[in-house]
Design a protein around this motif. Structure first.
Motif, mmCIF file in Angstrom:
data_model
loop_
_atom_site.group_PDB
_atom_site.id
_atom_site.type_symbol
_atom_site.label_atom_id
_atom_site.label_comp_id
_atom_site.label_asym_id
_atom_site.label_seq_id
_atom_site.Cartn_x
_atom_site.Cartn_y
_atom_site.Cartn_z
ATOM 1 N N GLY A 110 -1.359 -1.652 1.741
ATOM 2 C CA GLY A 110 -2.457 -1.176 0.990
ATOM 3 C C GLY A 110 -2.537 0.168 0.353
ATOM 4 O O GLY A 110 -3.169 0.468 -0.596
ATOM 5 N N GLY A 111 -1.997 1.143 1.423
ATOM 6 C CA GLY A 111 -2.066 2.281 1.380
ATOM 7 C C GLY A 111 -1.029 2.696 0.355
ATOM 8 O O GLY A 111 -1.113 3.641 -0.555
ATOM 9 N N VAL A 112 0.244 2.037 0.293
ATOM 10 C CA VAL A 112 1.067 2.216 -0.825
ATOM 11 C C VAL A 112 0.194 1.954 -2.260
ATOM 12 O O VAL A 112 0.725 2.647 -3.232
ATOM 13 N N SER A 113 -0.280 0.986 -2.332
ATOM 14 C CA SER A 113 -1.039 0.575 -3.354
ATOM 15 C C SER A 113 -1.924 1.876 -3.806
ATOM 16 O O SER A 113 -2.243 2.223 -5.059
ATOM 17 N N GLU A 114 -2.710 2.481 -2.873
ATOM 18 C CA GLU A 114 -3.528 3.465 -3.147
ATOM 19 C C GLU A 114 -2.609 4.719 -3.709
ATOM 20 O O GLU A 114 -3.020 5.307 -4.747
ATOM 21 N N LEU A 115 -1.373 4.952 -3.172
ATOM 22 C CA LEU A 115 -0.525 6.023 -3.537
ATOM 23 C C LEU A 115 -0.259 5.972 -4.993
ATOM 24 O O LEU A 115 -0.055 6.793 -5.750
ATOM 25 N N ILE A 116 0.425 4.557 -5.331
ATOM 26 C CA ILE A 116 0.743 4.331 -6.520
ATOM 27 C C ILE A 116 -0.281 4.653 -7.611
ATOM 28 O O ILE A 116 -0.269 5.197 -8.775
ATOM 29 N N ALA A 172 -6.474 -0.611 -3.709
ATOM 30 C CA ALA A 172 -6.524 -1.029 -2.291
ATOM 31 C C ALA A 172 -7.330 -1.821 -1.939
ATOM 32 O O ALA A 172 -7.327 -2.892 -1.067
ATOM 33 N N ALA A 173 -8.653 -1.982 -2.550
ATOM 34 C CA ALA A 173 -9.585 -3.144 -2.143
ATOM 35 C C ALA A 173 -9.046 -4.335 -2.592
ATOM 36 O O ALA A 173 -9.253 -5.323 -1.756
ATOM 37 N N VAL A 174 -8.482 -4.442 -3.726
ATOM 38 C CA VAL A 174 -8.019 -5.933 -4.160
ATOM 39 C C VAL A 174 -6.619 -6.264 -3.316
ATOM 40 O O VAL A 174 -6.738 -7.320 -2.578
ATOM 41 N N PHE A 175 -5.840 -5.197 -2.782
ATOM 42 C CA PHE A 175 -4.718 -5.785 -2.026
ATOM 43 C C PHE A 175 -5.063 -5.921 -0.660
ATOM 44 O O PHE A 175 -4.755 -6.943 -0.012
ATOM 45 N N THR A 176 -5.969 -5.217 0.014
ATOM 46 C CA THR A 176 -6.436 -5.491 1.147
ATOM 47 C C THR A 176 -7.325 -6.683 1.385
ATOM 48 O O THR A 176 -7.272 -7.514 2.434
ATOM 49 N N GLY A 177 -8.163 -7.030 0.220
ATOM 50 C CA GLY A 177 -8.895 -8.255 0.498
ATOM 51 C C GLY A 177 -7.836 -9.590 0.310
ATOM 52 O O GLY A 177 -8.245 -10.626 1.293
ATOM 53 N N THR A 225 -14.977 -1.892 1.304
ATOM 54 C CA THR A 225 -14.258 -3.213 1.911
ATOM 55 C C THR A 225 -12.906 -2.700 2.293
ATOM 56 O O THR A 225 -12.375 -3.556 3.153
ATOM 57 N N ILE A 226 -12.484 -1.553 1.891
ATOM 58 C CA ILE A 226 -10.979 -1.220 2.278
ATOM 59 C C ILE A 226 -10.918 -1.004 4.044
ATOM 60 O O ILE A 226 -10.227 -1.597 4.755
ATOM 61 N N PRO A 237 -11.276 6.805 -7.391
ATOM 62 C CA PRO A 237 -11.663 5.580 -7.727
ATOM 63 C C PRO A 237 -10.454 4.497 -8.082
ATOM 64 O O PRO A 237 -10.559 3.266 -7.891
ATOM 65 N N ALA A 238 -9.623 5.157 -8.982
ATOM 66 C CA ALA A 238 -8.472 4.243 -9.388
ATOM 67 C C ALA A 238 -7.669 3.493 -8.046
ATOM 68 O O ALA A 238 -7.407 2.371 -7.789
#
Length: 447
Positions: A388-394, A423-428, A368-369, A417-418
């Motif tokens: 969204g990438g920032v959320s992945e990074l964190i 990122a899936a939640v943020f970008t959605g 979904t990302i 996976p984390a």
């Protein structure tokens, strides 16, 4: 991509991209397989330990060039022929500047970066040799991606595929020549990649010049245009930083993996290569949605954008489940491709299985990302996908730091996976916000 039922149109465009992406992964895997079998498991671990750094550099190049082509797709969708040509010329000038800056920065930071990432001492020199070779050849990567992006912007995904297949085959031949016959070791793998990409870029540019007059700038277009530069940088820089942010997270994760020694690094490298291969359908769908979004945004059809996203999600859900099962089934035979018979595969399997099985369970949020991120970028919204990438990074940072603190390899593997879940939640959520905003903007233009 502005006419016809969305799903068939999307799949018709995506399938050549999937094939092309797989070939690109195969020639990246060819480096790894040939190095592992002809130079040794240590050399394979060295190449693998630089994979996230390579993703940082080449991903930045891919992101910024894809961003430059979004303006081209939008103008093509709007029927602005002069604007298309002007955006092509402006993007090429910006790409030259980006190539010089990116090459100089990469060459300057590689040595301290490898030390920072806990690269094992027994593979450090080979890792440095390989990644420096890749860094010097970044210009070829930038211009191949730029010309391919321009062709995709006008709906042509077949020709980039043809040149990519040619490049992949050439890369394997050059690998064998440089590594086996030339005895160049890991440096040979790097220069085989550079040369094959350079030839592919030249062929792609020649095709555009001869066969695609809509993308061929005239003399008056060859200068920096302020408005085009602002638009292209506004799209390209967030997309480039999106890759850079994601790569930074994977580099932190690689630092955690490196703590478990060269055997774990070699096993993880082989498993990660297999995973990268099977998720290429997701990446290709994202590339498709950027072009789809750009063209349909250009012609002002928000309903078609929504319909395309729904169709893409359906296709990707089916794809994700299928490739997750396939990856788990093929792990053991594929692992044997990377090493000669004197390497104990059974000692590597636990490391590889942990990573593969854990990530396979989370392919649904991963797919979904790519869809949400790229549809927003194609419509000219770059900030939220970047965040969204920032959320992945964190997420990767938190899990990887915990893994290093606890010396837990399974926890280090869970960093991917984390990041995907976050990122899936943020970008959605971001997509729902952006699509409503686009609807309001287009409605105001028509009233």
């Amino acid at each position: 991509m502005t006419k016809g039922k969305p799903l068939p149109v999307i799949l018709q465009f995506t399938i050549p991209l999937v094939i092309g992406n797989i070939f690109q992964q195969l020639y990246n895997m060819a480096d790894t397989i040939i190095v592992g079998r002809c130079v040794g498991a240590g050399a394979l671990a060295a190449v693998g330990s630089t994979g996230t750094i390579m993703f940082l550099a080449t991903g930045f190049a891919q992101g910024i060039t894809a961003g430059f082509s979004i303006l081209t797709a939008q103008r093509y969708g709007a029927g602005d022929e002069k604007g298309v040509k002007r955006s092509v010329a402006n993007g090429m000038i910006l790409a030259v500047i980006a190539a010089v800056i990116l090459t100089l920065v990469c060459v300057a930071i590689m040595n301290p970066l490898l030390h920072l990432m806990n690269t094992p001492s027994d593979i450090f020199q080979d890792a440095y040799t390989y990644i420096m070779g890749i860094s010097v050849g970044l210009t070829a990567n930038i211009f191949y991606n730029l010309f391919s992006s321009y062709l995709r912007a006008v709906g042509n995904s077949q020709i980039p595929l043809f040149f990519l297949i040619f490049s992949a085959c050439l890369n394997v031949g050059l690998d064998l020549l440089f590594i086996i016959r030339g005895g160049m070791g890991v440096a040979g793998a790097a220069w085989a990649t550079n040369l094959s990409q350079a030839i592919s870029a030249v062929l792609c540019a020649g095709y555009i010049w001869v066969k695609v007059p809509s993308l061929k700038p005239e003399r008056e277009h060859w200068k920096i245009h302020g408005s085009d530069t602002r638009n292209q940088l506004a799209a390209g820089i967030p997309m480039a930083f999106q890759f850079a942010i994601t790569a930074s997270g994977t580099m932190i994760m690689q630092s955690a993996i490196n703590l478990f020694g060269s055997v774990a690094v070699a096993a993880y490298t082989a498993a990660a290569k297999l995973q990268s291969l099977v998720i290429q359908g997701m990446i290709a769908m994202g590339q498709t949605m950027a072009t789809y979004g750009g063209q349909n945004y250009g012609c002002g059809d928000v309903k078609r954008i929504k319909a395309g996203v729904k169709a893409a999600l359906l296709a990707e859900f089916v794809y994700s489940v299928t490739v997750a099962l396939l990856m788990c089934a093929l792990l053991r035979p594929c692992l044997g491709l990377f090493f000669t018979g004197d390497v104990d595969i059974s000692a590597m399997m636990p490391w590889a299985e942990t990573y593969c099985y854990m990530t396979a369970m989370f392919f649904l949020p991963l797919c979904t990302i790519f869809i949400f991120r790229n549809i927003m970028q194609g419509c000219g919204y770059g900030f939220l996908p970047m965040m969204g990438g920032v959320s992945e990074l964190i997420a990767r940072l938190i899990v990887s730091m915990a893994a290093m603190k606890l010396l837990s390899y399974p926890l280090a593997c869970f960093a991917d996976p984390a990041a995907w879940i976050a990122a899936a939640v943020f970008t959605g959520v971001s997509y729902l916000f952006v699509i409503k905003k686009i609807g309001r903007e287009l409605k105001e233009k028509t009233t």
